[in-house]
Write an enzyme that holds these catalytic residues in place. Structure first.
Site, PDB file in Angstrom:
ATOM      1  N   HIS A   1       0.632  -1.331   0.018  1.00  0.00           N
ATOM      2  CA  HIS A   1       0.127   0.006  -0.063  1.00  0.00           C
ATOM      3  C   HIS A   1       0.892   1.247   0.202  1.00  0.00           C
ATOM      4  CE1 HIS A   1       0.885  -0.064   4.219  1.00  0.00           C
ATOM      5  NE2 HIS A   1       0.646   1.142   4.368  1.00  0.00           N
TER       6      HIS A   1
HETATM    7  C1  UD1 Z   1      -1.640   5.738   5.616  1.00  0.00           C
HETATM    8  C2  UD1 Z   1      -0.111   6.342   6.271  1.00  0.00           C
HETATM    9  C3  UD1 Z   1       0.684   5.039   6.178  1.00  0.00           C
HETATM   10  C4  UD1 Z   1       0.123   3.921   6.970  1.00  0.00           C
HETATM   11  C5  UD1 Z   1      -1.135   3.721   6.407  1.00  0.00           C
HETATM   12  C6  UD1 Z   1      -1.598   2.518   6.915  1.00  0.00           C
HETATM   13  C7  UD1 Z   1       0.292   8.513   5.786  1.00  0.00           C
HETATM   14  C8  UD1 Z   1       1.182   9.663   5.046  1.00  0.00           C
HETATM   15  N1  UD1 Z   1       0.287   7.325   5.356  1.00  0.00           N
HETATM   16  O1  UD1 Z   1      -1.443   5.529   4.281  1.00  0.00           O
HETATM   17  O2  UD1 Z   1       2.024   5.493   6.703  1.00  0.00           O
HETATM   18  O3  UD1 Z   1       1.197   2.652   6.880  1.00  0.00           O
HETATM   19  O4  UD1 Z   1      -1.910   4.612   6.501  1.00  0.00           O
HETATM   20  O5  UD1 Z   1      -2.826   1.680   6.412  1.00  0.00           O
HETATM   21  O6  UD1 Z   1      -0.383   9.099   6.746  1.00  0.00           O
HETATM   22  N2  UD1 Z   1      -8.753   5.390   1.623  1.00  0.00           N
HETATM   23  C9  UD1 Z   1      -9.959   4.645   1.835  1.00  0.00           C
HETATM   24  N3  UD1 Z   1     -10.587   4.498   2.822  1.00  0.00           N
HETATM   25  C10 UD1 Z   1     -10.051   4.728   4.043  1.00  0.00           C
HETATM   26  C11 UD1 Z   1      -8.740   5.506   3.934  1.00  0.00           C
HETATM   27  C12 UD1 Z   1      -8.083   5.724   2.892  1.00  0.00           C
HETATM   28  O7  UD1 Z   1     -10.571   4.210   0.594  1.00  0.00           O
HETATM   29  O8  UD1 Z   1     -10.700   4.635   5.123  1.00  0.00           O
HETATM   30  C13 UD1 Z   1      -8.293   5.464   0.239  1.00  0.00           C
HETATM   31  C14 UD1 Z   1      -8.475   6.806  -0.121  1.00  0.00           C
HETATM   32  O9  UD1 Z   1      -8.400   6.819  -1.644  1.00  0.00           O
HETATM   33  C15 UD1 Z   1      -7.158   7.640   0.167  1.00  0.00           C
HETATM   34  C16 UD1 Z   1      -6.113   6.660   0.151  1.00  0.00           C
HETATM   35  O10 UD1 Z   1      -6.661   5.521   0.472  1.00  0.00           O
HETATM   36  O11 UD1 Z   1      -6.952   8.674  -0.425  1.00  0.00           O
HETATM   37  C17 UD1 Z   1      -4.885   6.769   0.960  1.00  0.00           C
HETATM   38  O12 UD1 Z   1      -5.341   6.937   2.211  1.00  0.00           O
HETATM   39  P1  UD1 Z   1      -4.444   7.803   3.147  1.00  0.00           P
HETATM   40  O13 UD1 Z   1      -4.742   7.825   4.630  1.00  0.00           O
HETATM   41  O14 UD1 Z   1      -4.161   9.115   2.630  1.00  0.00           O
HETATM   42  O15 UD1 Z   1      -2.836   6.961   3.414  1.00  0.00           O
HETATM   43  P2  UD1 Z   1      -2.675   5.361   3.386  1.00  0.00           P
HETATM   44  O16 UD1 Z   1      -2.237   4.943   2.050  1.00  0.00           O
HETATM   45  O17 UD1 Z   1      -3.866   4.685   3.935  1.00  0.00           O
END
Ligand code: UD1
Length: 356
Positions: free
Chosen positions: A204
């Site tokens: 991820h």
């Molecule tokens: C975040 C953390 C990462 C951690 C990971 C655990 C940062 C910079 N990164 O990454 O260090 O390892 O969490 O999982 O804080 N999305 C959904 N549903 C959700 C949340 C996110 O669909 O509940 C999708 C959205 O398209 C979003 C993307 O995932 O834009 C990325 O989510 P984000 O929280 O920005 O970062 P992670 O990749 O989850």
């Protein structure tokens, strides 16, 4: 004494569980703030339910967005929360945008901040997590380091006098989950996988998912492993694969939705190997003595590599080779502590602080 925890992303809920339990045992007031960075039930609610964490007292509803938008939304919403609760400590966890925003908000209002999982370094300044860790460590008043290596990084940055080595709270959780909660057979039945005959994969990280060529190389590599691979697909991975027209399923690779934590632990304990770019999973695999293949150029959890249970690989044939390697030499080493890190964290927060 009031401790206010700021959490928002999946691994932070896991780390919160033993802290919440230790606060309850000691009768310490504990306010839980959920930033809303993760909001899908499988990335959020299920952890609170399964690990018995009290409902958050405050939900900021920050949601997804660019790093700036997400960090800013949390930072902006925290002022009112800190004014209302006036905690003795703000406790932030790990290296996500929620960590940095929580720490900055407290510093601005002169509330003492403690950073749990301080001192980890990948030395890769392109990772958002690396910015978050470094900035949070330098903002915090108390640095709760999981390992000696982390303490040494902090000392090298002039932060040694604020550092206490407490061990790793994820080992606390793992012991509890392994002993109390897991029905590994049921998880394997559900995954349709034979005990000891499959690898469990998660991918991820932005550096693996956001560049189409690199993502394609990672997926092809997983499809070419010589035994079945179950990929627990994070929403970021699914979204990027769909954008780039990549089929995840194929060859040895089958995708599934993310697993709730106790089930994940059950699956790791019965897997032949783990293939991942997650930080936490590298340690969990080591603690359960399941060999790990990490699709990254560096790791914060260097002990897993030094002890022979984790190898770092580039996407490509090296992934399949590493996933089929013989089982490493057994070891009794416990670089992440004895499963009592949460008690050490509370001891450090309750210790008298030197005056200004
Ligand atoms: C975040 C953390 C990462 C951690 C990971 C655990 C940062 C910079 N990164 O990454 O260090 O390892 O969490 O999982 O804080 N999305 C959904 N549903 C959700 C949340 C996110 O669909 O509940 C999708 C959205 O398209 C979003 C993307 O995932 O834009 C990325 O989510 P984000 O929280 O920005 O970062 P992670 O990749 O989850």
């Amino acid at each position: 004494m009031t401790i206010l925890s700021v959490v928002g992303a999946r691994p932070q809920f896991v780390k919160l569980a033993p802290i919440a339990q230790e606060c309850a045992t000691r009768g310490i007031e504990h306010v839980i703030v959920h930033t809303g960075q993760h909001y899908d039930p499988m990335l959020s609610d299920v952890f609170f339910t399964d690990l018995g964490i009290p409902h958050p007292d405050v939900h900021l509803g920050a949601g997804s967005g660019s790093h700036g938008v997400q960090t800013g939304a949390i930072l902006g919403a925290m002022d009112a929360v800190l004014e209302e609760h006036r905690p003795d400590w703000v406790l932030v966890y790990g290296d996500t945008n929620s960590t940095l925003a929580g720490a900055l908000s407290a510093v601005k209002l002169h509330v003492p901040v403690a950073h749990l999982e301080a001192g980890l370094r990948s030395f890769n300044r392109r990772m958002p997590e690396e910015h978050n860790r470094v900035l949070t460590d330098h903002a915090a008043d108390l640095l709760l380091a999981p390992t000696q290596a982390a303490r040494e990084h902090l000392a090298a940055e002039g932060l040694g006098s604020r550092t206490v080595v407490v061990g790793d709270v994820m080992i606390d959780v793992l012991h509890r989950v392994r002993d109390e909660l897991v029905d590994a057979d049921a998880v394997l039945d559900e995954l349709g996988m034979p005990s000891g005959g499959f690898s469990l994969a998660t991918i991820h990280r932005a550096e693996n998912t956001d560049d189409p060529a690199r993502l394609a190389a990672v997926v092809t590599a997983l499809q070419e492993v010589d035994h079945p691979v179950v990929l627990l697909a994070h929403p970021r991975l699914r979204a990027r694969a769909a954008e780039h027209g990549l089929d995840l399923d194929g060859g040895s690779l089958t995708t599934r939705e993310p697993l709730a934590y106790p089930r994940l632990v059950g699956a790791v304990s019965r897997a032949r190997g783990v293939i991942t770019d997650s930080g936490g999973l590298q340690k969990e695999a080591f603690a359960l003595r399941t060999p790990c293949t990490t699709v990254r150029t560096e790791t914060e959890w260097v002990e897993t590599v030094e002890l022979g249970w984790n190898v770092l690989v580039e996407p490509g044939p090296a992934v399949a080779q590493a996933a089929s390697r013989p089982t490493p030499e057994p070891t009794d080493a416990a670089p992440y502590g004895d499963g009592h890190a949460a008690a050490a964290v509370l001891d450090a927060l309750l210790a008298p602080r030197p005056g200004p």
